[in-house]
Design a protein around this motif. Structure first.
Motif, PDB file in Angstrom:
ATOM      1  N   THR A  12       7.976   4.481   1.115  1.00 42.69           N
ATOM      2  CA  THR A  12       7.142   5.166   2.099  1.00 42.69           C
ATOM      3  C   THR A  12       7.174   6.677   2.009  1.00 42.69           C
ATOM      4  N   GLY A  58       4.024   3.020   6.790  1.00 41.71           N
ATOM      5  CA  GLY A  58       3.562   2.366   5.576  1.00 41.71           C
ATOM      6  C   GLY A  58       4.386   1.125   5.297  1.00 41.71           C
ATOM      7  N   SER A  59       3.936   0.288   4.378  1.00 40.71           N
ATOM      8  CA  SER A  59       4.626  -0.969   4.059  1.00 40.71           C
ATOM      9  C   SER A  59       5.073  -0.968   2.598  1.00 40.71           C
ATOM     10  N   LYS A  62       2.146  -1.550   0.412  1.00 44.57           N
ATOM     11  CA  LYS A  62       1.081  -0.582   0.707  1.00 44.57           C
ATOM     12  C   LYS A  62      -0.185  -1.242   1.231  1.00 44.57           C
ATOM     13  N   LYS A  64      -2.427  -2.761   4.587  1.00 45.88           N
ATOM     14  CA  LYS A  64      -2.631  -2.481   6.003  1.00 45.88           C
ATOM     15  C   LYS A  64      -2.189  -3.701   6.798  1.00 45.88           C
ATOM     16  N   ALA A 103       1.556   1.386  10.141  1.00 44.63           N
ATOM     17  CA  ALA A 103       1.088   0.663   8.961  1.00 44.63           C
ATOM     18  C   ALA A 103      -0.061  -0.279   9.301  1.00 44.63           C
ATOM     19  N   PRO A 107      -2.133   2.992   6.879  1.00 38.80           N
ATOM     20  CA  PRO A 107      -0.885   3.369   6.215  1.00 38.80           C
ATOM     21  C   PRO A 107      -0.950   4.779   5.649  1.00 38.80           C
TER      22      PRO A 107
END
Length: 309
Positions: A12, A58-59, A62, A64, A103, A107
């Protein structure tokens, strides 16, 4: 840093030394400041929406999607305090309850919100306080009035909830910069070097097992039930005999201890208070003497008669 936070951090935000050196001086200054001061929480104010946003921003992959951090419950509680205190944020039709996970909304990577939480143990929210991205100057007072109570209640909630206290060494009585973990929550915060004090945000209404630790000392743990009020919890850590003689822990607090190992902080505070009162009385005495002298001066030296030339 634990593995989960380290893994998310690599995905992230950019944290390498090379990346740090390429950032603007103002950005580097804020990053150093956050690491040094051990802030409990912070907030970044934005415009263009009406919602309280919380980590992660963010994950891993990446996408949503909702991607909660280890302290997801505490962050949702903080965001809800702000939203529900606002005049209409909690009534949002776009964001349920007026709050959102970053996220899930959109993101971003490299933001201050996630960085503060990972590297500073600082719980940061991103507060979108106006639907208008660039409000006119004449609208600022109204925006302030609409958000004033939310800001005050958010700050008050930091003091009124969570767990706080200090960490001491049993052999010397000195405060030490230990770490605090909560079982089941994969993140930690560090106590300050000066006073060994900490404050950790936790969602109220639950039971928590809190663990204090530091290299060279035996960890200690206890269970607390956190209601609406904060819990004051001090830890006194015993030196770890398995590592031999424990070296003195350097802190920024140069406090002496008596034979019982108790710090002289309180006694020294009283001494400074006495000196301050003495200085204040001395200043009043000097001022009084000067005023008396100024009143007597005209009588001692009567004005001279005018001289005719």
């Amino acid at each position: 840093m634990d593995l989960l936070l380290e893994d998310v951090a690599m995905q992230t935000i950019l944290t390498s030394t090379e990346t740090f050196l390429t950032k603007q001086p103002e950005t580097r200054a804020i990053m150093n400041w956050i690491k040094q001061e051990h802030f409990t929480a912070s907030a970044s104010l934005h415009g263009g929406a009406l919602v309280a946003n919380y980590p992660w921003d963010g994950s891993r992959d990446k996408r949503k999607e909702y991607y909660g951090c280890p302290d997801d419950k505490a962050f949702r509680y903080m965001a809800s305090v702000y939203s529900e205190s606002h005049y209409n944020m909690s009534l949002s039709k776009e964001f349920r309850g007026g709050i959102t996970n970053g996220a899930l909304w959109y993101p971003i990577y490299g933001g201050m919100q996630d960085w503060n939480y990972i590297h500073g143990g600082c719980f940061e929210l991103t507060l979108e306080i106006s639907d208008v991205k660039w409000p006119k100057a004449s609208e600022l007072l109204l925006i302030w009035k609409q958000n004033k109570m939310s800001m005050l209640n958010l700050v008050a909630s930091m003091v009124k909830t969570g767990v706080h206290g200090r960490i001491f060494a049993a052999d010397s009585g000195h405060p030490i910069p230990g770490s605090l973990m909560v079982k089941g929550i994969d993140s930690k915060i560090n106590a300050s070097r000066t006073f060994g004090d900490y404050h950790r945000m936790l969602a109220p209404g639950e039971s928590y097992e809190v663990v204090a630790s530091m290299a060279g000392f035996t960890p200690k743990r206890t269970r607390i039930v956190l209601e609406r009020e904060a819990v004051n919890l001090d830890f006194i850590l015993d030196p770890d005999g398995a590592v031999g003689q424990t070296k003195p822990v350097r802190t920024d607090c140069d406090c002496r201890c008596d034979d019982g190992g108790k710090p002289f902080l309180i006694r020294e505070a009283y001494i400074w208070l006495y000196l301050l009162v003495l200085f204040f009385l001395l200043a009043l005495y000097i001022l009084f003497r000067r005023r008396i002298a100024s009143r007597l001066a005209p009588h001692r030296h009567p004005p001279k008669r005018p001289v005719a030339v």
